[in-house]
Enzyme design. Structure first.
Site, PDB file in Angstrom:
ATOM      1  N   LYS A 296     -17.396 -28.914 -75.305  1.00 28.66           N
ATOM      2  CA  LYS A 296     -16.731 -29.380 -74.077  1.00 28.66           C
ATOM      3  C   LYS A 296     -16.964 -28.287 -72.774  1.00 28.66           C
ATOM      4  O   LYS A 296     -16.613 -27.089 -73.102  1.00 28.66           O
ATOM      5  CB  LYS A 296     -15.474 -30.035 -74.003  1.00 28.66           C
ATOM      6  CG  LYS A 296     -14.811 -30.700 -72.885  1.00 28.66           C
ATOM      7  CD  LYS A 296     -13.695 -31.175 -73.203  1.00 28.66           C
ATOM      8  CE  LYS A 296     -12.746 -31.853 -72.013  1.00 28.66           C
ATOM      9  NZ  LYS A 296     -11.413 -32.416 -72.404  1.00 28.66           N
TER      10      LYS A 296
ATOM     11  N   SER B 275     -10.706 -37.273 -71.290  1.00 28.89           N
ATOM     12  CA  SER B 275     -11.816 -36.730 -70.578  1.00 28.89           C
ATOM     13  C   SER B 275     -12.894 -35.968 -71.286  1.00 28.89           C
ATOM     14  O   SER B 275     -13.857 -35.532 -70.718  1.00 28.89           O
ATOM     15  CB  SER B 275     -11.067 -35.502 -69.863  1.00 28.89           C
ATOM     16  OG  SER B 275     -10.817 -34.679 -70.726  1.00 28.89           O
TER      17      SER B 275
ATOM     18  N   SER C 278      -7.275 -36.515 -74.361  1.00 33.32           N
ATOM     19  CA  SER C 278      -8.678 -36.217 -74.018  1.00 33.32           C
ATOM     20  C   SER C 278      -9.642 -36.344 -75.257  1.00 33.32           C
ATOM     21  O   SER C 278     -10.807 -36.377 -75.017  1.00 33.32           O
ATOM     22  CB  SER C 278      -8.748 -35.383 -73.191  1.00 33.32           C
ATOM     23  OG  SER C 278      -8.341 -35.612 -71.702  1.00 33.32           O
TER      24      SER C 278
END
Lengths: 470, 97, 483
Positions: free
Chosen positions: C75, C150, C174
């Site tokens: 990420k 997210s 997330s």
């Protein structure tokens, strides 16, 4: 109307650890800009602080040495404010659970200045403003500090001076800081208010920030005391404010008032878990504390019978005391030892720092040997002084300057012959002495000293001469 | 709950953000909505919330703290690698028009 | 579900493929499909090829681990030395950290191959990945829909077979929610089990790194590779030695079902989860009803605490040391304010403002302090529930993937979609989301399995039963690297 001065100090002391509070970078003073830095102390995104054990230990030492209670369950908090020298936009500090609380520092008068709290925190970086630019150096960022907050117990600039000096002395003694104000390893914020004599409520206070010299603290307090009284007497009101002191004009000026006061939004630092310190650890640290300066001074005066003036010249310098006490332990007499230190060695140690460091090539062992010769009357004090001065310069042992034969050769018979010669060679002086002029005998001492090359203590020849003259 | 302009401006100052009056106009109702949402913590919850049993919070002991051993710092070129450094410093020109 | 990592690893070990060959296959597919899907925001192909070459050496020297030579993604909020790490925010544009996150350091040492950094909500603040400065990633199952967030880019990359696995971060769901939206597996370990060093913080007391994978087996493999105590993260702690063993042993397992988790959940999702529960019951698990009344407090508590921490964590983005700096200003102070005003997106600003509000004097007690107390209530009620059961089964989200753009309209409604995931973060528990059927639109439904602190292995093993029995199937999407 008379006004009382009410003051409390917040003193920042940089701890003498090898590494910063939350990372392994060196705390060494100076260095090229941004070379004592790593991702942690420059606040690189994603990095995390890891608390230095020694910082906690040193803060506890400081707390114990100022009679504080230690909070064995403690945590850190974030103090949020944005400034270019603060790379995370928050300072990791302690808010509601400081490591140490409720202590005091005793002044010479016996008055105690209360210590509200001592907490640990990190220092910020340094800004240089030059030709339209602000340059930032984070070498100091993350250097460990303790903040020592006093109660508003200080009632004069002189007390403030003594309090700060006492703190300095204690911190140096226990080895947690060198407290060099000129290098910024000790600095004070001074809170001041005034109140009419007999009043029970404190007046509105102002805070003078970042004082880095004791004499400025005294001067700034004096100025601010007078200023506040003037404002009140002329019908004005004191505005709560943060001030800066201008060392050139000797005046204070407003940095910010309460209206634009910061809101630090303290909250518990989530990156560092609550620390639980075992009681045994605190006991261990307590046991490792050296005798504290005030205790030492009392002992020197009361137990060792050192005269107070001399004791005060000694007790401030821990290394000097350690040296003296080692010599005592080796059998050196207290009186000769301390007089030789203060009289002879101190002339080689001109600055406070020299005495603090006490870097002379004389060992306590050699010192003890020399003092014992003087104690036993084998050499007189003048020769002892001269010898010690040479030892301090050349770093050689006593035996290099005073041979065993020199001392052994001076037996009582020989000494008596020399004394007789002295009496015979100075009839005028003898007559004067007999006529009651006590000082006349010094001429005879001088003769003996010269003839024995100082090897004899003056007590013995004194007795022999007086016997001969009678 | 209504949040006045002054509060928003104070929060913006503390947050180092800037909102024009026009933006505040738009932002205020959205922000209020969120504050209202946060206020849901005051809703009553059935069941026993008074007697919170002691939740064990993790703590660290003496041995978990870091030893005071120096680790080599990074070279200045690394530390300042995300800016145009000057003499090793992080520079900020004070005014740029 | 099949273990992609094991299958690829077998090919590498047998010498059928080299890691470099496999890496090039992924690169080709990313080049072909990513322009549309927008799963990756920074490609690190040079690094990947270097990693692959190193991995091939490891394999030839017999030093291979299960992850050696396997291409994956991080990420965009996980620090990579010399490689862009921007949290999908304008304010971090150009930031190349000069250190590695612990997880990347660990994976690199095990021969992992980094393909790139994946898309996310700006600073992980969102549930759709639409607040990304680089635009939203698309859900590979239905590109008119969001990936969730997210960690949306990572879930999309794994779903579209553009990476064998991804590392995401989970502050309030997330990892799990995008995994559920994209029909893959997302595992959030116990708080402290995986080092956060190098994770650009959102809510420090809630953030946790974990894997997004195509199978529970893979999740366990990746979890084993990244977990453990880290001296650089004082909040990390030791995890059990050895490999996480998966047997799928659910006989006599006590599965707790808390009715509060099912309030306001769509009937389709509830039905899918009920079916799964019934399957476990048939296998000999015991179903226990539990109640966690404080669950509904978890959401506002989460937003207060996460935003409070975020307002502090994001204070450092001032344009001085890295990232974006405003072009015109009148003082250093003004530069900082302008940089932040221009550099942060709307949602981030809103959360910073909320965080500043709940910490500011006069409001601290009513919000932040109270939220901390209620956090303990939630934690304690969950602990109480775990006295009656071993694991909890719950939906991952009250809905399946929204249409793109839907969340723009109603902020609070979007916040509400985190209702099932945040309690786990509040209490620091481990939880996994596994695929659990599809809705009428064919969009994947996710089910959460939640365990008590440090029961990560039990959570994975419980999930593994569904995998072994083919009860949980990952979304099957065209394209990407297939076996």
């Amino acid at each position: 109307m008379k006004y009382r001065l009410v003051s409390g100090l917040e003193t920042h002391v940089e701890l003498a650890t090898a590494t910063k509070i939350f990372c392994g970078c060196t705390t060494a003073f100076g260095g090229a800009p941004n070379t004592h830095c790593c991702p942690v102390c420059t606040g690189q995104p994603g990095t995390l602080p890891v608390l230095n054990k020694k910082v906690v230990e040193y803060a506890i030492r400081a707390g114990l040495a100022t009679h504080c209670t230690i909070n064995t369950t403690t945590h850190l908090d974030r103090k949020n404010y944005c400034y270019p020298d603060l790379p995370k936009a928050y300072q990791i500090s302690q808010f509601d659970k400081p490591l140490c609380e409720h202590g005091y520092v005793e002044l010479e008068s016996g008055k105690r200045i209360g210590i509200t709290r001592i907490h640990i925190e990190e220092d910020a970086g340094k800004l240089v403003h030059e030709s339209g630019y602000t340059y930032i150096d984070y070498n100091r960022g993350g250097v460990p500090l303790i903040e020592i907050v006093s109660e508003p117990d200080i009632s004069s600039p002189e007390e403030a001076k003594e309090y700060v000096e006492k703190l300095q002395l204690i911190m140096r003694y226990i080895g947690v800081s060198d407290c060099k104000m000129q290098e910024g390893s000790m600095r004070c914020d001074v809170n001041i208010s005034v109140m009419p004599d007999g009043a029970t409520e404190f007046g509105t206070r102002t805070e003078i920030k970042n004082m880095n010299s004791i004499s400025y603290i005294e001067k700034a307090m004096g100025y601010e005391y007078r200023r506040q009284i003037e404002v009140i007497e002329s019908g004005g009101k004191i505005v709560q404010a943060t001030l800066r002191y201008d060392e050139h004009s000797g005046e204070t000026s407003v940095m910010r008032t309460k209206e634009d006061a910061q809101d630090y939004r303290y909250f518990p630092e989530p990156d560092i878990l609550t620390v639980v310190i075992p009681e045994e650890k605190v006991d261990e640290i307590r046991a490792s504390l050296p005798e504290l300066p005030t205790d030492k001074l009392h002992r020197y005066i009361c137990e060792l019978k050192i005269n107070p003036a001399t004791a005060k010249l000694l007790y401030k310098y821990k290394r000097v005391c350690d040296f003296a006490e080692k010599a005592f332990a080796l059998g050196a007499g207290v009186k000769n030892t301390v007089n030789l230190i203060v009289g002879t060695l101190y002339s080689k140690l001109e600055t406070e720092e020299d005495k603090e460091k006490f870097l002379l090539p004389v060992t306590a062992e050699e010192m003890a040997k020399l003092v014992k010769l003087a104690d036993e009357g084998k050499i007189n004090i003048t020769l002892a002084q001269k010898t010690l001065a040479k030892m301090a310069e050349e770093g050689k042992p006593v035996s290099e300057y005073i041979r065993p034969a020199d001392i052994a050769g001076m037996d009582d018979g020989e000494l008596e012959i020399i004394c007789r010669q002295a009496v015979e060679a100075n009839p005028a002086a003898v007559a004067d002495f007999k006529a009651g002029k006590d000082k006349a005998i010094f001429a005879l001492y001088g003769f003996v000293k010269k003839a024995t090359q100082g090897k004899a203590d003056i007590k013995k020849p004194d007795a022999i001469i007086k016997k001969l003259i009678k | 709950m209504s949040v006045d302009q002054k509060t928003i401006k104070t929060l913006a100052r503390l947050s180092r953000l800037e909102f024009s009056d026009e933006e505040i106009e738009k932002f205020a109702p959205e922000f209020e909505e969120i504050i209202d949402f946060a206020n849901r913590i005051n809703e009553q919850v059935s069941g026993d919330t008074e007697s919170i049993r002691e939740v064990v919070t993790r703590t660290v002991g003496w041995e978990d703290l870091r030893e005071d051993e120096v680790k080599e710092s990074l070279p200045n070129e690394k530390i300042t690698s995300n800016v145009q450094a000057e003499n090793g410093y992080f520079p900020v020109r004070r005014v740029v028009k | 579900m099949k273990s992609v990592i094991s299958a690829l690893s077998a090919k590498l070990q047998s010498g059928e493929w080299s890691s470099l060959y496999l890496t090039e296959k992924y690169i080709k597919e990313i080049e072909r499909r990513n322009p549309k899907l927008n799963a990756y925001v920074h490609l690190t192909f040079d690094e990947a090829r270097k990693n692959a070459e190193a991995a091939d050496v490891m394999i030839s020297e017999g030093r291979a681990t299960p992850l050696t030579g396997i291409p994956f993604t991080l990420k965009d909020n996980i620090a990579t030395d010399g490689l862009l790490t921007t949290c999908c925010s304008k304010i971090l544009q150009g930031l190349k950290p000069y250190y590695n996150a612990t997880v990347w350091q660990k994976l690199k040492a095990q021969g992992a191959v980094l393909l790139g950094k994946t898309n996310m909500d700006e600073f992980a603040m969102g549930s759709t990945s639409e607040t990304s400065y680089f635009g939203a990633p698309l859900n590979p199952v239905d590109t008119t829909r969001v990936t969730g967030g997210s960690s949306g880019g990572g879930a999309a990359a794994v779903c579209a077979n553009l990476a064998a696995y991804a590392l995401g971060s989970d502050t309030g769901g997330s990892i799990r929610q995008p995994a559920s939206f994209c029909g893959v597996v997302g595992f959030k370990p116990t708080y402290g089990a995986v080092s956060r060093y190098g994770l650009l913080a959102y809510g420090s007391s809630l953030d946790q790194i974990g894997p997004i994978t195509s199978s529970v087996t893979d999740a366990a493999l990746v979890y084993d590779a990244i977990r453990g105590d880290d001296k650089a993260d004082g909040t990390s702690c030791p995890t059990p030695d050895g490999k996480t063993v998966l047997r799928g042993d659910v006989k006599n397992l006590k599965i707790g079902v808390a009715k509060e988790y099912f309030e306001g959940i769509s009937p389709e999702i509830k039905g899918a989860i009920d079916n799964m529960i019934a399957e476990y019951e048939r296998a000999g698990a015991q179903i226990v009803e539990v109640s966690i009344p404080a669950l509904k407090l978890a959401l506002p508590v989460y937003y207060i605490i996460a935003c409070a921490e975020a307002s502090s964590n994001l204070g450092r983005y001032d344009g001085i040391r890295y990232g974006y700096r405003a072009k015109n200003y009148t003082s250093v102070d003004d530069m900082i304010t302008k940089t932040r005003t221009q550099g942060f997106g709307k949602e981030v600003k809103k959360r910073i403002m909320l965080g500043t509000y709940v910490l500011s004097s006069g409001y601290f007690d009513a919000y932040y302090k109270k939220a901390c107390l209620l956090r303990k209530t939630v934690e304690s009620q969950m602990a109480e529930a775990f006295e009656k059961c071993d694991v909890l089964f719950a939906p991952t989200a009250p809905n399946t993937a929204f249409k793109q753009g839907y969340s723009g309209g109603n902020a609070v409604e979007t916040y509400l979609s985190d209702v099932c995931t945040v309690p786990v973060n509040i209490a620091g528990l481990p939880a996994i989301s596994i695929p659990c059927g599809v809705d009428k639109n064919g969009m994947p439904v996710g089910m959460q399995i939640i365990g008590k602190k440090f029961s990560d292995a039990l959570v994975l093993d419980t999930a593994y039963y569904a995998e072994r029995e083919n009860l949980s199937l990952c979304a099957d999407v065209e394209g990407g690297v297939k076996l």
